[in-house]
Structures are given as structure tokens and as C-alpha cells.
Scaffold this motif. Structure first.
Motif, PDB file in Angstrom:
ATOM      1  N   GLN A 384     -10.451  -3.000  -3.139  1.00 44.31           N
ATOM      2  CA  GLN A 384     -10.244  -2.349  -1.778  1.00 44.31           C
ATOM      3  C   GLN A 384     -10.766  -3.089  -0.929  1.00 44.31           C
ATOM      4  N   ALA A 385     -12.044  -3.993  -0.849  1.00 46.03           N
ATOM      5  CA  ALA A 385     -12.829  -4.481   0.054  1.00 46.03           C
ATOM      6  C   ALA A 385     -11.923  -6.085   0.196  1.00 46.03           C
ATOM      7  N   VAL A 386     -11.166  -6.739  -0.699  1.00 45.52           N
ATOM      8  CA  VAL A 386     -10.311  -7.793  -0.636  1.00 45.52           C
ATOM      9  C   VAL A 386      -9.047  -7.424   0.416  1.00 45.52           C
ATOM     10  N   ASP A 387      -8.634  -6.200  -0.014  1.00 47.80           N
ATOM     11  CA  ASP A 387      -7.404  -5.637   0.711  1.00 47.80           C
ATOM     12  C   ASP A 387      -7.818  -5.481   2.075  1.00 47.80           C
ATOM     13  N   MET A 388      -8.888  -4.931   2.553  1.00 45.23           N
ATOM     14  CA  MET A 388      -9.280  -4.517   3.769  1.00 45.23           C
ATOM     15  C   MET A 388      -9.607  -5.978   4.601  1.00 45.23           C
ATOM     16  N   ALA A 389      -9.976  -6.836   3.908  1.00 39.99           N
ATOM     17  CA  ALA A 389     -10.358  -8.194   4.587  1.00 39.99           C
ATOM     18  C   ALA A 389      -9.220  -8.989   5.003  1.00 39.99           C
ATOM     19  N   GLY A 390      -8.194  -8.714   3.831  1.00 30.57           N
ATOM     20  CA  GLY A 390      -6.853  -9.372   3.887  1.00 30.57           C
ATOM     21  C   GLY A 390      -6.172  -8.787   5.179  1.00 30.57           C
ATOM     22  N   ALA A 391      -6.099  -7.406   5.412  1.00 24.52           N
ATOM     23  CA  ALA A 391      -5.486  -6.901   6.311  1.00 24.52           C
ATOM     24  C   ALA A 391      -6.059  -7.067   7.979  1.00 24.52           C
ATOM     25  N   HIS A 392      -7.333  -7.307   7.968  1.00 23.34           N
ATOM     26  CA  HIS A 392      -7.809  -7.408   9.342  1.00 23.34           C
ATOM     27  C   HIS A 392      -8.338  -9.045   9.603  1.00 23.34           C
ATOM     28  N   ALA A 393      -8.297 -10.041   8.808  1.00 23.87           N
ATOM     29  CA  ALA A 393      -8.488 -11.138   9.072  1.00 23.87           C
ATOM     30  C   ALA A 393      -7.495 -12.070   9.658  1.00 23.87           C
ATOM     31  N   ILE A 394      -8.007 -12.847  10.874  1.00 25.13           N
ATOM     32  CA  ILE A 394      -7.135 -13.484  11.562  1.00 25.13           C
ATOM     33  C   ILE A 394      -7.352 -15.225  11.560  1.00 25.13           C
ATOM     34  N   SER A 395      -6.379 -15.850  12.078  1.00 25.91           N
ATOM     35  CA  SER A 395      -6.480 -17.285  11.893  1.00 25.91           C
ATOM     36  C   SER A 395      -7.885 -17.969  12.354  1.00 25.91           C
ATOM     37  N   GLY A 396      -8.813 -18.515  11.754  1.00 22.79           N
ATOM     38  CA  GLY A 396      -9.988 -18.828  12.315  1.00 22.79           C
ATOM     39  C   GLY A 396     -11.127 -18.173  11.542  1.00 22.79           C
ATOM     40  N   ASP A 397     -10.741 -17.172  10.876  1.00 24.14           N
ATOM     41  CA  ASP A 397     -11.863 -16.145  10.273  1.00 24.14           C
ATOM     42  C   ASP A 397     -12.157 -16.806   8.843  1.00 24.14           C
ATOM     43  N   THR A 398     -13.601 -16.506   8.472  1.00 26.94           N
ATOM     44  CA  THR A 398     -13.869 -16.784   7.067  1.00 26.94           C
ATOM     45  C   THR A 398     -14.294 -15.512   6.534  1.00 26.94           C
ATOM     46  N   VAL A 399     -13.341 -15.122   5.445  1.00 26.38           N
ATOM     47  CA  VAL A 399     -14.018 -13.861   4.614  1.00 26.38           C
ATOM     48  C   VAL A 399     -14.776 -14.101   3.731  1.00 26.38           C
ATOM     49  N   LEU A 400     -16.110 -13.958   3.825  1.00 25.48           N
ATOM     50  CA  LEU A 400     -17.286 -14.164   3.075  1.00 25.48           C
ATOM     51  C   LEU A 400     -17.796 -13.026   2.360  1.00 25.48           C
ATOM     52  N   LEU A 401     -17.781 -13.302   0.807  1.00 20.96           N
ATOM     53  CA  LEU A 401     -18.377 -12.478   0.116  1.00 20.96           C
ATOM     54  C   LEU A 401     -19.928 -12.914  -0.080  1.00 20.96           C
ATOM     55  N   SER A 402     -20.819 -12.288   0.891  1.00 22.03           N
ATOM     56  CA  SER A 402     -22.285 -12.744   0.614  1.00 22.03           C
ATOM     57  C   SER A 402     -23.038 -11.534   0.644  1.00 22.03           C
ATOM     58  N   PRO A 403     -23.210 -10.878  -0.594  1.00 24.48           N
ATOM     59  CA  PRO A 403     -23.629  -9.410  -0.755  1.00 24.48           C
ATOM     60  C   PRO A 403     -25.057  -9.042  -0.080  1.00 24.48           C
ATOM     61  N   GLY A 404     -25.949 -10.144  -0.149  1.00 24.50           N
ATOM     62  CA  GLY A 404     -27.327  -9.621   0.131  1.00 24.50           C
ATOM     63  C   GLY A 404     -28.005  -8.716  -0.677  1.00 24.50           C
ATOM     64  N   CYS A 405     -27.514  -8.288  -1.755  1.00 24.65           N
ATOM     65  CA  CYS A 405     -28.011  -7.378  -2.588  1.00 24.65           C
ATOM     66  C   CYS A 405     -27.614  -7.811  -4.012  1.00 24.65           C
ATOM     67  N   ALA A 406     -28.505  -7.138  -5.255  1.00 25.04           N
ATOM     68  CA  ALA A 406     -28.078  -7.420  -6.469  1.00 25.04           C
ATOM     69  C   ALA A 406     -26.589  -6.795  -7.080  1.00 25.04           C
ATOM     70  N   SER A 407     -26.171  -7.047  -7.846  1.00 19.87           N
ATOM     71  CA  SER A 407     -24.735  -6.918  -8.328  1.00 19.87           C
ATOM     72  C   SER A 407     -24.768  -5.507  -9.183  1.00 19.87           C
ATOM     73  N   PHE A 408     -26.102  -5.162  -9.830  1.00 24.90           N
ATOM     74  CA  PHE A 408     -25.958  -4.458 -10.968  1.00 24.90           C
ATOM     75  C   PHE A 408     -25.562  -2.801 -10.897  1.00 24.90           C
ATOM     76  N   ASP A 409     -25.011  -2.588  -9.425  1.00 23.29           N
ATOM     77  CA  ASP A 409     -24.322  -1.317  -9.448  1.00 23.29           C
ATOM     78  C   ASP A 409     -23.089  -1.157  -9.929  1.00 23.29           C
ATOM     79  N   MET A 410     -22.190  -2.309  -9.676  1.00 23.66           N
ATOM     80  CA  MET A 410     -20.973  -2.343  -9.957  1.00 23.66           C
ATOM     81  C   MET A 410     -20.453  -3.449 -11.177  1.00 23.66           C
ATOM     82  N   PHE A 411     -21.390  -4.434 -11.438  1.00 25.46           N
ATOM     83  CA  PHE A 411     -21.058  -5.598 -12.136  1.00 25.46           C
ATOM     84  C   PHE A 411     -22.268  -6.034 -13.129  1.00 25.46           C
TER      85      PHE A 411
END
Length: 444
Positions: A384-411
């Protein structure tokens, strides 16, 4: 001396092997029985299941793994019983017979260790990387080395008393692992243990632009080499200059300068200063710097489409690392969140170049609360996060996965998180290409 080893992970197994080679009586405890099976099969004494205080009966030393915080039941019980508690690094360092370059920091320490080791090896120095990097120090102590380049985490430093490195590198110090240490002060005190046995001849290398590292440098004894990732290099600092790398011994010409951001310039400079101090030659330093590429899940470009760049920085598991990544791009659609480690997440959302924040995982709602009115969305999954990012990103944007948190809640790990992100991004881009071409994508 009967020893109890806590944990059957990488460090616990290595500590057990070292104790076995020293012919010292020991038992390994881990809550998970499956983790103990290889040790038990080799004849090592093991205990699994819930912690029982009786496990300390007759024990004269506890060797602990990072999975046990100072507030855990086993370490509290050992403290109350007056039993010494060592990290695996402390156990190993007492048997090491060569100089050490010790590297710590909130972020970037693995890069420094890897690059410094490579510079030394290519100069003919018998160097090995060990510690938190994946190869435990206990597994290298009986081999012949000229120098060990040791990555040492705050967890390991807490239980280290004899570490006396010839060179210490403090890459940066920002709040992290407060759920383990209990307070920012305790975390900083752990990092400061890296130079507690410094003499006037020992060298501290540190990022002069990082407030936490600079604060520790002010209280450290010994010689000091401040490094910087800045394009404008003050006379009293070391770093990248036009066509080369300025080091204490002089400027090293580099024919192929890597296109990297300031954080990586700091890491490479720190590695070069440490390596040359221990005997690396300028040609080897130049070669390693010139071919540098950062590791996976660290600002990896996983796709580009319609002027939008998609970047995987899943390795950013604290706000300090995420903030450093966000600053690298002028306009960011940020996917952040996961399991907070007791840290202040405000720095992640405070940067002005975030055009849209997408909160994910356990910390997603907290990030949205801190978004201070900037556009923000909450995603229930990475897809869902990737879909949201794809729907809102425009030319010149960087879609950045930089969580700032540990992964262990989901991965299971930050690597898995990054791999899932990359796979979903590639699928998203392929669907967009097919749609542009007027071709439907097979849902199967």
C-alpha cells in the motif's frame, strides 16, 4: 572458572568456541532450544527455556550477547550476585596479541571497517575485520594478524573493560537503542568506552561535523584527527579535495573520485586516516576510494520512471540515518516507520524537502502525529505504501524508503524489508510502462 554464556547467536557461539579452545568450563543459555542444538551436538553444555536464577549457581563469570539488555532478568541477577559480566569482545580481547583499530558510531561503522581493512590488506598488512561486522572477535584471536579492525557496537562496549585500541574511530553519535540502554546519557557513556584506555600516542578519528562525535572527542585523551564530508575543507580537517583525499600525511591523488554524499565521504576519509596510521600506503588508499560502492539497502536506486527515482534505504533503522538520507534529495516522498527503539522520531519529519510522508508499521501513526501539518498518509502494508507513493510522486521526486525504525514489526530484517520494497517498486514500474503502452498486466 565456570562461565555462563548468554545467547546462542553469532557472538555466543563464538564465545563458546573460544572458551572450549581455552579448555574452560562453560554452559550456554538461550531461551530458544533450536538455537542451542548445534552447540549441544558438539558436546557443549546447554540450557534452554525460561530464565531461572539457579543457572547462576557456581558461576564466576557471565559472557553476554547483545540480545540481553542491562535490564534483562539474567543480567540483573548477575549484577545482584556480584558476578562479572563481559561482552564477547571483552572475553576475546584478553587473548588478542596484535594492535586494534576500533570503530563505533550510530551509523556508518561497517563501511569504515570494510574500507579500512581493504586498504590495509592491499598494502600487504595482515588485517582482518571482526566484531559487530559479522565475524566475531573470538574467532580470530588465535590467528596471525598485524592488525584487527574491530567494529564494536554500543551493546558490546557496555561489557568491555580491557579494550585499548591503537586507533579509535567515532563516526557519529546520535540517540539510538534507547530501549536497550535506557537513556541518551547511558548510550553516550557506552560509546565513550572506546577510548577509556587511550594513551597520549593513541589516535581518535571522528566526524567533526557531527555534534555527538565532537562532544566525545572533547573529553578523549590522545591525538585527534577530525574528518569532514564538507565540500569546503577547513585547514585543520581531513576529507575530499579536488582530485584527491587530504590526510594527515598529505594529499592522496584519486583518479576516479566516487560520486557519493557527505556521509560516505566522512566514512571513506575516516577509514583512510585509520588505515594509513596502521601502515596502509597511498596507492592502496586511492584504489579503494576510487572503486567504492556502498552496500545493499543503503540508498540503492531500485528503479526510475517518469522522472521519479525510487531509492531503498532500508538500512536506516534510526532517525539519524534517515535524516542523513532525506537530505540527499531535493524533493522526497518518504516511506518511514516500523518498530521504534525508544527514539524521538521528530527529526525524520522535520526536514523541509519532504513533500509527502507515508507512515508505515507500528510507528506510522506516531510519525503522522509529528508531521506538523505537512501532507501525510498512513499505509497498512509495504504494498500500500508503494501504491500511495506511485500515485502521489511527480517528476523530480525521489520516493525514499528510509524507515528510521527497526523492521521487526513487519519483517524479519531490514534486508527483507528492502527486498520487498524493491520487488514492489519494480512491479509498479512495469505496470506503469505497460499502461503507457496500452498493455494490461497479467494479474497472475
Amino acid at each position: 572458572m565456570k562461565t555462563l554464556v548468554l545467547g546462542a547467536g553469532i557472538s555466543g557461539r563464538a564465545a563458546s568456541r573460544l572458551l572450549g579452545r581455552l579448555d574452560l568450563d562453560h554452559v550456554v543459555y538461550d531461551r530458544c532450544a533450536a538455537s542451542l542444538r548445534p552447540l549441544a551436538a558438539s558436546g557443549t553444555g546447554t540450557v534452554a527455556g525460561p530464565w531461572e536464577p539457579s543457572l547462576l549457581s557456581g558461576v564466576e563469570l557471565v559472557v553476554t550477547s547483545p540480545g540481553f539488555s542491562p535490564s534483562s532478568h539474567p543480567l540483573r541477577a548477575a549484577s545482584e550476585a556480584g558476578i562479572p559480566v563481559w561482552s564477547e569482545v571483552e572475553l576475546a580481547i584478553r587473548h588478542l596479541r596484535c594492535p586494534v583499530v576500533a570503530v563505533t558510531g550510530t551509523n556508518g561503522k561497517t563501511t569504515v571497517v570494510e574500507q579500512a581493512t581493504e586498504m590495509l590488506q592491499e598494502s600487504g598488512v595482515r588485517a582482518v575485520a571482526a566484531g559487530n561486522i559479522g565475524r566475531a572477535l573470538s574467532d580470530v584471536v588465535f590467528d596471525e594478524w598485524d592488525v584487527v579492525v574491530l567494529e564494536v557496537s554500543s551493546f558490546q562496549l557496555v561489557g568491555t573493560y580491557s579494550l585499548a585500541p591503537r586507533v579509535a574511530v567515532v563516526v557519529n553519535v546520535a540517540a539510538d537503542h534507547l530501549d536497550w540502554h535506557g537513556s541518551p546519557a547511558a548510550y553516550r557513556e557506552a560509546k565513550a568506552r572506546i577510548f577509556r584506555h587511550f594513551t597520549a600516542d593513541d589516535l581518535l578519528v571522528y566526524d567533526a561535523d557531527d555534534p555527538g562525535a565532537s562532544a566525545l572527542a572533547r573529553i578523549a585523551p590522545g591525538r585527534k584527527s577530525p574528518v569532514t564530508g564538507s565540500d569546503r575543507l577547513p585547514a585543520n580537517r581531513y576529507g575530499f579535495v579536488q582530485g584527491g583525499l587530504r590526510l594527515p600525511a598529505g594529499t592522496v591523488p584519486v583518479n576516479e573520485m566516487p560520486a557519493i554524499d557527505p556521509a560516505y565521504r566522512v566514512n571513506l576519509t575516516a577509514a583512510a586516516v585509520a588505515a594509513t596510521e596502521m601502515g596502509a600506503g597511498p596507492g592502496s588508499v586511492a584504489g579503494v576510494v576510487g572503486r567504492f560502492h556502498h552496500r545493499s539497502h543503503r540508498r540503492d536506486v531500485v528503479g526510475e520512471w517518469a522522472g521519479v527515482t525510487w531509492v531503498n534505504d532500508s538500512k536506516a533503522t534510526n532517525p539519524h540515518a534517515a535524516s542523513a538520507a532525506i537530505r540527499c534529495y531535493p524533493s522526497v516522498v518518504l516511506i518511514a516507520g516500523g518498530r521504534n527503539k525508544g527514539l524521538d522520531l521528530a527529526p525524520i519529519v522535520a526536514l523541509p524537502n519532504i513533500r509527502l510522508l507515508i507512515g508505515l508499521g507500528e510507528a506510522g501513526p506516531e510519525l503522522l502525529r509529528r508531521s506538523r501539518g505537512r501532507p501525510a498518509r498512513l499505509a497498512g502494508s509495504m504494498e500500500q505504501a508503494v501504491d500511495m507513493a506511485g500515485a502521489h510522486a511527480i517528476s523530480g521526486d525521489t520516493v525514499l524508503l528510509s524507515p528510521g525504525c527497526a523492521s521487526f514489526d513487519m519483517f524479519a530484517s531490514y534486508e527483507e524489508r528492502g527486498e520487498v520494497f524493491g520487488r514492489l517498486v519494480r512491479r509498479h514500474i512495469e505496470a506503469a510502462r505497460l499502461a503507457t503502452a496500452g498493455i494490461g498486466m497479467d494479474p497472475g
